[in-house]
Design an enzyme around this catalytic site. Structure first.
Site, PDB file in Angstrom:
ATOM      1  N   LYS A  30      10.041  -6.806  -2.225  1.00 48.54           N
ATOM      2  CA  LYS A  30       8.621  -6.497  -2.424  1.00 48.54           C
ATOM      3  C   LYS A  30       8.364  -6.253  -3.906  1.00 48.54           C
ATOM      4  O   LYS A  30       9.040  -5.445  -4.533  1.00 48.54           O
ATOM      5  CB  LYS A  30       8.223  -5.249  -1.629  1.00 48.54           C
ATOM      6  CG  LYS A  30       6.751  -4.882  -1.783  1.00 48.54           C
ATOM      7  CD  LYS A  30       6.333  -3.778  -0.837  1.00 48.54           C
ATOM      8  CE  LYS A  30       6.493  -2.395  -1.385  1.00 48.54           C
ATOM      9  NZ  LYS A  30       5.612  -2.057  -2.514  1.00 48.54           N
ATOM     10  N   ASP A  57       2.830  -7.261  -3.119  1.00 47.92           N
ATOM     11  CA  ASP A  57       2.026  -6.132  -2.647  1.00 47.92           C
ATOM     12  C   ASP A  57       0.927  -5.807  -3.653  1.00 47.92           C
ATOM     13  O   ASP A  57       1.038  -4.855  -4.423  1.00 47.92           O
ATOM     14  CB  ASP A  57       2.992  -4.940  -2.453  1.00 47.92           C
ATOM     15  CG  ASP A  57       2.333  -3.685  -1.941  1.00 47.92           C
ATOM     16  OD1 ASP A  57       1.213  -3.765  -1.412  1.00 47.92           O
ATOM     17  OD2 ASP A  57       2.960  -2.609  -2.060  1.00 47.92           O
ATOM     18  N   LYS A  59      -2.476  -5.591  -2.707  1.00 53.21           N
ATOM     19  CA  LYS A  59      -3.571  -4.874  -2.011  1.00 53.21           C
ATOM     20  C   LYS A  59      -4.938  -5.283  -2.566  1.00 53.21           C
ATOM     21  O   LYS A  59      -5.691  -4.461  -3.078  1.00 53.21           O
ATOM     22  CB  LYS A  59      -3.399  -3.355  -2.143  1.00 53.21           C
ATOM     23  CG  LYS A  59      -2.084  -2.817  -1.586  1.00 53.21           C
ATOM     24  CD  LYS A  59      -2.051  -1.296  -1.632  1.00 53.21           C
ATOM     25  CE  LYS A  59      -0.758  -0.723  -1.112  1.00 53.21           C
ATOM     26  NZ  LYS A  59       0.377  -0.879  -2.025  1.00 53.21           N
ATOM     27  N   ASP A  62     -11.878  -7.019  -3.154  1.00 55.55           N
ATOM     28  CA  ASP A  62     -12.972  -7.489  -4.014  1.00 55.55           C
ATOM     29  C   ASP A  62     -13.926  -8.293  -3.134  1.00 55.55           C
ATOM     30  O   ASP A  62     -13.747  -8.350  -1.915  1.00 55.55           O
ATOM     31  CB  ASP A  62     -12.400  -8.334  -5.177  1.00 55.55           C
ATOM     32  CG  ASP A  62     -13.270  -8.255  -6.421  1.00 55.55           C
ATOM     33  OD1 ASP A  62     -14.517  -8.325  -6.301  1.00 55.55           O
ATOM     34  OD2 ASP A  62     -12.705  -8.147  -7.533  1.00 55.55           O
ATOM     35  N   PRO A  64     -15.545 -11.462  -1.171  1.00 54.14           N
ATOM     36  CA  PRO A  64     -14.802 -12.531  -0.495  1.00 54.14           C
ATOM     37  C   PRO A  64     -14.470 -13.721  -1.391  1.00 54.14           C
ATOM     38  O   PRO A  64     -13.340 -14.223  -1.367  1.00 54.14           O
ATOM     39  CB  PRO A  64     -15.742 -12.934   0.652  1.00 54.14           C
ATOM     40  CG  PRO A  64     -16.499 -11.685   0.962  1.00 54.14           C
ATOM     41  CD  PRO A  64     -16.703 -10.990  -0.361  1.00 54.14           C
ATOM     42  N   THR A 116      -1.467   5.912   2.487  1.00 55.10           N
ATOM     43  CA  THR A 116      -0.815   7.101   3.072  1.00 55.10           C
ATOM     44  C   THR A 116      -0.885   8.301   2.122  1.00 55.10           C
ATOM     45  O   THR A 116      -0.563   9.409   2.513  1.00 55.10           O
ATOM     46  CB  THR A 116       0.658   6.815   3.432  1.00 55.10           C
ATOM     47  OG1 THR A 116       1.258   6.116   2.353  1.00 55.10           O
ATOM     48  CG2 THR A 116       0.772   5.995   4.686  1.00 55.10           C
ATOM     49  N   ARG A 208      13.760   3.327  -2.924  1.00 51.22           N
ATOM     50  CA  ARG A 208      14.718   4.176  -3.626  1.00 51.22           C
ATOM     51  C   ARG A 208      16.064   4.398  -2.939  1.00 51.22           C
ATOM     52  O   ARG A 208      17.081   4.492  -3.639  1.00 51.22           O
ATOM     53  CB  ARG A 208      14.052   5.506  -3.990  1.00 51.22           C
ATOM     54  CG  ARG A 208      13.028   5.315  -5.103  1.00 51.22           C
ATOM     55  CD  ARG A 208      12.037   6.437  -5.177  1.00 51.22           C
ATOM     56  NE  ARG A 208      11.126   6.419  -4.040  1.00 51.22           N
ATOM     57  CZ  ARG A 208      10.135   7.280  -3.856  1.00 51.22           C
ATOM     58  NH1 ARG A 208       9.936   8.256  -4.738  1.00 51.22           N
ATOM     59  NH2 ARG A 208       9.331   7.185  -2.821  1.00 51.22           N
TER      60      ARG A 208
HETATM   61  O1  C5P Z   1      11.212   4.206  -2.462  1.00 50.18           O
HETATM   62  P1  C5P Z   1      10.534   4.091  -1.125  1.00 50.18           P
HETATM   63  O2  C5P Z   1      11.452   3.643  -0.018  1.00 50.18           O
HETATM   64  O3  C5P Z   1       9.747   5.351  -0.773  1.00 50.18           O
HETATM   65  O4  C5P Z   1       9.474   2.923  -1.354  1.00 50.18           O
HETATM   66  C1  C5P Z   1       8.557   2.515  -0.385  1.00 50.18           C
HETATM   67  C2  C5P Z   1       7.704   1.426  -0.933  1.00 50.18           C
HETATM   68  O5  C5P Z   1       6.628   1.207  -0.038  1.00 50.18           O
HETATM   69  C3  C5P Z   1       7.052   1.732  -2.286  1.00 50.18           C
HETATM   70  O6  C5P Z   1       6.937   0.497  -2.987  1.00 50.18           O
HETATM   71  C4  C5P Z   1       5.700   2.272  -1.917  1.00 50.18           C
HETATM   72  O7  C5P Z   1       4.719   2.049  -2.906  1.00 50.18           O
HETATM   73  C5  C5P Z   1       5.382   1.440  -0.686  1.00 50.18           C
HETATM   74  N1  C5P Z   1       4.412   1.986   0.225  1.00 50.18           N
HETATM   75  C6  C5P Z   1       4.519   3.225   0.811  1.00 50.18           C
HETATM   76  N2  C5P Z   1       3.559   3.661   1.685  1.00 50.18           N
HETATM   77  C7  C5P Z   1       2.510   2.883   1.959  1.00 50.18           C
HETATM   78  C8  C5P Z   1       2.398   1.626   1.375  1.00 50.18           C
HETATM   79  C9  C5P Z   1       3.375   1.197   0.500  1.00 50.18           C
HETATM   80  O8  C5P Z   1       5.481   3.929   0.586  1.00 50.18           O
HETATM   81  N3  C5P Z   1       1.613   3.284   2.820  1.00 50.18           N
END
Ligand code: C5P
Length: 232
Positions: A30, A57, A59, A62, A64, A116, A208
């Site tokens: 991603k 990713d 997101k 804007d 259509p 989130t 991570r």
């Molecule tokens: O490091 P970690 O496993 O927390 O990364 C999760 C990835 O998913 C990050 O790139 C974060 O921006 C993304 N993400 C998230 N929650 C969301 C949407 C995307 O953690 N609702």
């Protein structure tokens, strides 16, 4: 079984490439907006040349017409998975799907329902919504599905509710994944890959726990095995 998607949230493209050099297999990765906006399509082409699949990713949110033209460009780059904000509305989502699939029919278009990072309290105060946050998420998942979107990015804890309302075919792509003994970082609600599978996630996104591991390849294999239910 889908492969875990590795979130490549590195501060430079050199670090991203150094990380990919560790692996001698094809990955699903991603790429976020920082990397893409700062380094451009070169990032995508370079990662594709190494044989990896990409979830870009960005997101998008804007009008259509703008989203439609952008989506066509991303599809021409051959990106496998892309996303838009469901809050852009049904016309924007329809335009996004039509443009992208006209070039890349087998690709996947997802919607983000609510970020989130938004708390329930903030959501109620700032949107003045009559619905609870969870009701709103389900509403946007349904709107996305009616607009031709393939699935949503959500918590694994919401996957079952989304599948109940939108059916088994509608995808849930879920971050917030940690092995049980690992730290949560800044994620407030985390589940293991194995639990995510039981909760009906179709894809997991893991950053991570792999990118910051002492041995990223071993961490990836461990998460993949746990996701596939091999090490129970
Ligand atoms: O490091 P970690 O496993 O927390 O990364 C999760 C990835 O998913 C990050 O790139 C974060 O921006 C993304 N993400 C998230 N929650 C969301 C949407 C995307 O953690 N609702």
């Amino acid at each position: 079984m889908t492969r875990p998607i590795i979130a490549l949230d590195f501060s430079s493209f050199e670090e991203t490439l150094d990380f990919l050099d560790l692996f001698d297999e094809s990955l699903y990765v991603k790429i976020g907006m920082e990397s893409y906006l700062l380094n451009g399509p070169h990032v995508i082409r370079t990662i594709q040349e190494r044989g990896h699949q990409i979830f870009l990713d960005l997101k998008l949110h804007d009008i259509p017409n703008t989203v439609e033209r952008t989506m066509r460009g991303l599809a021409e780059l051959g990106v496998d998975m892309v996303n838009v904000h469901a809050q852009g509305g049904s016309k924007m989502m329809q335009a996004a799907v039509e443009a992208y699939k006209s070039v890349h029919p087998s690709g996947t278009v997802l919607a983000v329902t609510q970020l989130t990072s938004l708390s329930e309290e903030q959501f109620i105060q700032e949107t003045k919504s009559q619905l609870s946050l969870e009701e709103n998420i389900i509403h946007y998942a349904q709107l996305a599905q009616q607009s031709g979107i393939d699935g949503v990015v959500c918590s694994p804890l919401e996957s079952q509710a989304v599948h109940t309302v939108c059916g088994e075919e509608f995808l849930t792509v879920t971050p917030g994944i940690r092995l049980s003994d690992a730290q949560a970082d800044d994620q407030s609600r985390v589940v293991t890959p194995n639990r995510a599978r039981q909760l009906e996630s179709d894809y997991i996104v893991v950053g991570r726990p792999i990118t910051l591991a002492d041995d990223p390849v071993q961490a990836y294999q461990q998460i993949k095995a746990n996701w596939e239910g091999q090490d129970e």
